[in-house]
Design a protein around this motif. Structure first.
Motif, PDB file in Angstrom:
ATOM      1  N   ALA A   1       0.843  -1.199   0.000  1.00 34.29           N
ATOM      2  CA  ALA A   1       0.000   0.000   0.000  1.00 34.29           C
ATOM      3  C   ALA A   1       0.878   1.249   0.000  1.00 34.29           C
ATOM      4  O   ALA A   1       2.023   1.208   0.444  1.00 34.29           O
ATOM      5  CB  ALA A   1      -0.907  -0.011   1.232  1.00 34.29           C
ATOM      6  N   PRO A   2       0.342   2.372  -0.496  1.00 32.92           N
ATOM      7  CA  PRO A   2       1.116   3.620  -0.456  1.00 32.92           C
ATOM      8  C   PRO A   2       1.605   3.920   0.961  1.00 32.92           C
ATOM      9  O   PRO A   2       0.927   3.618   1.945  1.00 32.92           O
ATOM     10  CB  PRO A   2       0.105   4.668  -0.935  1.00 32.92           C
TER      11      PRO A   2
ATOM     12  N   ALA B   1      -1.688  11.007 -13.939  1.00 35.49           N
ATOM     13  CA  ALA B   1      -1.297   9.651 -13.554  1.00 35.49           C
ATOM     14  C   ALA B   1       0.117   9.355 -14.005  1.00 35.49           C
ATOM     15  O   ALA B   1       0.552   9.788 -15.071  1.00 35.49           O
ATOM     16  CB  ALA B   1      -2.256   8.630 -14.157  1.00 35.49           C
ATOM     17  N   GLN B   2       0.830   8.601 -13.167  1.00 35.45           N
ATOM     18  CA  GLN B   2       2.136   8.048 -13.524  1.00 35.45           C
ATOM     19  C   GLN B   2       2.066   6.553 -13.292  1.00 35.45           C
ATOM     20  O   GLN B   2       1.436   6.103 -12.323  1.00 35.45           O
ATOM     21  CB  GLN B   2       3.244   8.647 -12.654  1.00 35.45           C
ATOM     22  N   GLY B   3       2.699   5.809 -14.173  1.00 33.95           N
ATOM     23  CA  GLY B   3       2.609   4.374 -14.003  1.00 33.95           C
ATOM     24  C   GLY B   3       3.680   3.601 -14.732  1.00 33.95           C
ATOM     25  O   GLY B   3       4.532   4.157 -15.443  1.00 33.95           O
ATOM     26  N   LEU B   4       3.601   2.297 -14.544  1.00 34.57           N
ATOM     27  CA  LEU B   4       4.506   1.349 -15.172  1.00 34.57           C
ATOM     28  C   LEU B   4       3.678   0.162 -15.628  1.00 34.57           C
ATOM     29  O   LEU B   4       2.992  -0.476 -14.817  1.00 34.57           O
ATOM     30  CB  LEU B   4       5.577   0.909 -14.164  1.00 34.57           C
ATOM     31  N   TYR B   5       3.697  -0.101 -16.933  1.00 28.01           N
ATOM     32  CA  TYR B   5       3.018  -1.268 -17.518  1.00 28.01           C
ATOM     33  C   TYR B   5       4.097  -2.298 -17.832  1.00 28.01           C
ATOM     34  O   TYR B   5       5.080  -1.979 -18.507  1.00 28.01           O
ATOM     35  CB  TYR B   5       2.309  -0.887 -18.813  1.00 28.01           C
ATOM     36  N   CYS B   6       3.928  -3.532 -17.366  1.00 24.03           N
ATOM     37  CA  CYS B   6       4.961  -4.564 -17.547  1.00 24.03           C
ATOM     38  C   CYS B   6       4.379  -5.889 -18.016  1.00 24.03           C
ATOM     39  O   CYS B   6       3.247  -6.244 -17.673  1.00 24.03           O
ATOM     40  CB  CYS B   6       5.701  -4.819 -16.225  1.00 24.03           C
ATOM     41  N   ARG B   7       5.203  -6.638 -18.764  1.00 25.97           N
ATOM     42  CA  ARG B   7       4.874  -8.031 -19.065  1.00 25.97           C
ATOM     43  C   ARG B   7       5.384  -8.868 -17.895  1.00 25.97           C
ATOM     44  O   ARG B   7       6.523  -8.708 -17.455  1.00 25.97           O
ATOM     45  CB  ARG B   7       5.551  -8.480 -20.365  1.00 25.97           C
ATOM     46  N   HIS B   8       4.541  -9.780 -17.398  1.00 26.14           N
ATOM     47  CA  HIS B   8       4.963 -10.618 -16.273  1.00 26.14           C
ATOM     48  C   HIS B   8       6.095 -11.551 -16.723  1.00 26.14           C
ATOM     49  O   HIS B   8       6.009 -12.151 -17.791  1.00 26.14           O
ATOM     50  CB  HIS B   8       3.775 -11.434 -15.751  1.00 26.14           C
ATOM     51  N   PRO B   9       7.164 -11.669 -15.936  1.00 26.08           N
ATOM     52  CA  PRO B   9       8.311 -12.468 -16.375  1.00 26.08           C
ATOM     53  C   PRO B   9       8.068 -13.975 -16.397  1.00 26.08           C
ATOM     54  O   PRO B   9       8.772 -14.696 -17.098  1.00 26.08           O
ATOM     55  CB  PRO B   9       9.396 -12.114 -15.351  1.00 26.08           C
ATOM     56  N   ILE B  10       7.084 -14.463 -15.659  1.00 27.20           N
ATOM     57  CA  ILE B  10       6.783 -15.902 -15.629  1.00 27.20           C
ATOM     58  C   ILE B  10       5.557 -16.207 -16.489  1.00 27.20           C
ATOM     59  O   ILE B  10       5.611 -17.035 -17.403  1.00 27.20           O
ATOM     60  CB  ILE B  10       6.539 -16.394 -14.171  1.00 27.20           C
TER      61      ILE B  10
ATOM     62  N   HIS C   1       5.152  12.940  -8.567  1.00 28.55           N
ATOM     63  CA  HIS C   1       6.240  12.093  -9.066  1.00 28.55           C
ATOM     64  C   HIS C   1       6.907  11.315  -7.934  1.00 28.55           C
ATOM     65  O   HIS C   1       7.139  10.108  -8.053  1.00 28.55           O
ATOM     66  CB  HIS C   1       7.280  12.915  -9.819  1.00 28.55           C
ATOM     67  N   VAL C   2       7.214  11.980  -6.844  1.00 31.79           N
ATOM     68  CA  VAL C   2       7.904  11.330  -5.715  1.00 31.79           C
ATOM     69  C   VAL C   2       7.027  10.229  -5.125  1.00 31.79           C
ATOM     70  O   VAL C   2       7.482   9.100  -4.899  1.00 31.79           O
ATOM     71  CB  VAL C   2       8.262  12.366  -4.630  1.00 31.79           C
ATOM     72  N   GLU C   3       5.756  10.521  -4.888  1.00 28.97           N
ATOM     73  CA  GLU C   3       4.856   9.529  -4.292  1.00 28.97           C
ATOM     74  C   GLU C   3       4.583   8.379  -5.248  1.00 28.97           C
ATOM     75  O   GLU C   3       4.527   7.214  -4.839  1.00 28.97           O
ATOM     76  CB  GLU C   3       3.549  10.210  -3.866  1.00 28.97           C
ATOM     77  N   ALA C   4       4.422   8.688  -6.532  1.00 27.73           N
ATOM     78  CA  ALA C   4       4.181   7.647  -7.526  1.00 27.73           C
ATOM     79  C   ALA C   4       5.379   6.708  -7.625  1.00 27.73           C
ATOM     80  O   ALA C   4       5.235   5.485  -7.676  1.00 27.73           O
ATOM     81  CB  ALA C   4       3.890   8.276  -8.888  1.00 27.73           C
ATOM     82  N   GLU C   5       6.576   7.272  -7.633  1.00 23.71           N
ATOM     83  CA  GLU C   5       7.787   6.455  -7.752  1.00 23.71           C
ATOM     84  C   GLU C   5       7.941   5.524  -6.555  1.00 23.71           C
ATOM     85  O   GLU C   5       8.312   4.357  -6.699  1.00 23.71           O
ATOM     86  CB  GLU C   5       9.008   7.364  -7.896  1.00 23.71           C
ATOM     87  N   ASN C   6       7.647   6.012  -5.369  1.00 20.76           N
ATOM     88  CA  ASN C   6       7.712   5.181  -4.174  1.00 20.76           C
ATOM     89  C   ASN C   6       6.731   4.021  -4.269  1.00 20.76           C
ATOM     90  O   ASN C   6       7.071   2.866  -3.979  1.00 20.76           O
ATOM     91  CB  ASN C   6       7.425   6.036  -2.935  1.00 20.76           C
ATOM     92  N   PHE C   7       5.514   4.296  -4.721  1.00 19.80           N
ATOM     93  CA  PHE C   7       4.507   3.244  -4.867  1.00 19.80           C
ATOM     94  C   PHE C   7       4.932   2.225  -5.927  1.00 19.80           C
ATOM     95  O   PHE C   7       4.882   1.016  -5.700  1.00 19.80           O
ATOM     96  CB  PHE C   7       3.157   3.878  -5.232  1.00 19.80           C
ATOM     97  N   ILE C   8       5.377   2.708  -7.079  1.00 24.05           N
ATOM     98  CA  ILE C   8       5.775   1.818  -8.176  1.00 24.05           C
ATOM     99  C   ILE C   8       6.906   0.893  -7.756  1.00 24.05           C
ATOM    100  O   ILE C   8       6.873  -0.317  -8.012  1.00 24.05           O
ATOM    101  CB  ILE C   8       6.157   2.653  -9.418  1.00 24.05           C
ATOM    102  N   GLN C   9       7.932   1.423  -7.091  1.00 26.64           N
ATOM    103  CA  GLN C   9       9.083   0.609  -6.711  1.00 26.64           C
ATOM    104  C   GLN C   9       8.747  -0.442  -5.658  1.00 26.64           C
ATOM    105  O   GLN C   9       9.450  -1.449  -5.532  1.00 26.64           O
ATOM    106  CB  GLN C   9      10.221   1.499  -6.219  1.00 26.64           C
ATOM    107  N   ASN C  10       7.676  -0.232  -4.910  1.00 26.98           N
ATOM    108  CA  ASN C  10       7.281  -1.190  -3.881  1.00 26.98           C
ATOM    109  C   ASN C  10       6.343  -2.281  -4.389  1.00 26.98           C
ATOM    110  O   ASN C  10       5.881  -3.109  -3.594  1.00 26.98           O
ATOM    111  CB  ASN C  10       6.641  -0.457  -2.684  1.00 26.98           C
ATOM    112  N   ILE C  11       6.058  -2.301  -5.668  1.00 28.92           N
ATOM    113  CA  ILE C  11       5.254  -3.374  -6.277  1.00 28.92           C
ATOM    114  C   ILE C  11       6.207  -4.241  -7.083  1.00 28.92           C
ATOM    115  O   ILE C  11       6.809  -3.787  -8.050  1.00 28.92           O
ATOM    116  CB  ILE C  11       4.156  -2.804  -7.202  1.00 28.92           C
ATOM    117  N   GLN C  12       6.363  -5.502  -6.681  1.00 31.39           N
ATOM    118  CA  GLN C  12       7.356  -6.366  -7.316  1.00 31.39           C
ATOM    119  C   GLN C  12       6.808  -7.782  -7.541  1.00 31.39           C
ATOM    120  O   GLN C  12       5.972  -8.259  -6.780  1.00 31.39           O
ATOM    121  CB  GLN C  12       8.613  -6.455  -6.441  1.00 31.39           C
ATOM    122  N   VAL C  13       7.316  -8.425  -8.577  1.00 31.54           N
ATOM    123  CA  VAL C  13       6.997  -9.830  -8.823  1.00 31.54           C
ATOM    124  C   VAL C  13       7.742 -10.657  -7.773  1.00 31.54           C
ATOM    125  O   VAL C  13       8.916 -10.399  -7.496  1.00 31.54           O
ATOM    126  CB  VAL C  13       7.448 -10.242 -10.239  1.00 31.54           C
TER     127      VAL C  13
END
Length: 196
Positions: A46-47, A150-159, A181-193
């Protein structure tokens, strides 16, 4: 687990970002700053600030929201999973994401002011960085148009390579939010496969 198309998911993202008001919906669950939600497909955090609520959680993703200081101000943080067509090059992947997102924002309700899509090597699997600024011409609960950034990251799942996920952080209000930007980057980096 059935996954919806990228097109449907982007519409859901725009919708979730526009239904939040200062008072969260009755079924919204408060979450702690940085609360972890581990999963087999993706680990969600969560944020990392106060006031967030979990609005929805399913096999298609999770959505968090909170109100802002102004009456018409709101924040959204979403993770969505979706089916993804094959691509052979970074350029093809960027074009696939760009076309899908652009198709969804061609709605009378939204006037696109800025939009950018950039292929990113920041992870060990294909991703596209996304930024948009649109005018929401008919926001629920507001007397006039609002800006939705909005800021985001769209990814293909590696598995599960036939699927992808989007991590989107957004702000809606009468003017742009300086810390987006700062808050979005923190949220994005904390979502991981999850590591296998």
């Amino acid at each position: 687990m059935k996954r919806k198309s990228l097109r449907v998911i982007n519409v859901l993202m725009l919708g979730l970002s526009t239904v939040v008001s200062a008072a969260p919906p009755p079924k919204a669950m408060p979450v702690s700053p940085g609360q972890n939600f581990k999963g087999g497909y993706i680990n969600v955090t969560a944020p990392n600030s106060d006031g967030w609520h979990l609005l929805q959680s399913s096999g298609l993703g999770m959505g968090f929201a909170k109100g802002g200081l102004d009456t018409d101000e709101s924040f959204g943080a979403q993770i969505h999973m979706f089916k993804l067509s094959p691509t052979n090059t970074p350029e093809e992947f960027e074009i696939l994401i760009k076309k899908s997102v652009e198709k969804d924002t061609e709605l009378p309700r939204f006037s696109v002011q800025q939009a950018s899509f950039t292929y990113s090597n920041e992870r060990a699997y294909p991703c596209v960085r996304y930024h948009s600024l649109v005018q929401d011409n008919a926001p629920q609960g507001s007397k006039g148009p609002l800006l939705l950034e909005a800021q985001g990251l769209y990814c293909r799942h590696p598995i599960q390579r036939e699927t992808g996920f989007a991590i989107i952080y957004s702000h809606r209000g009468e003017k742009q939010y300086a810390e987006l930007h700062v808050e979005a980057e923190n949220f994005i980096q904390n979502i991981q496969v999850p590591e296998k």
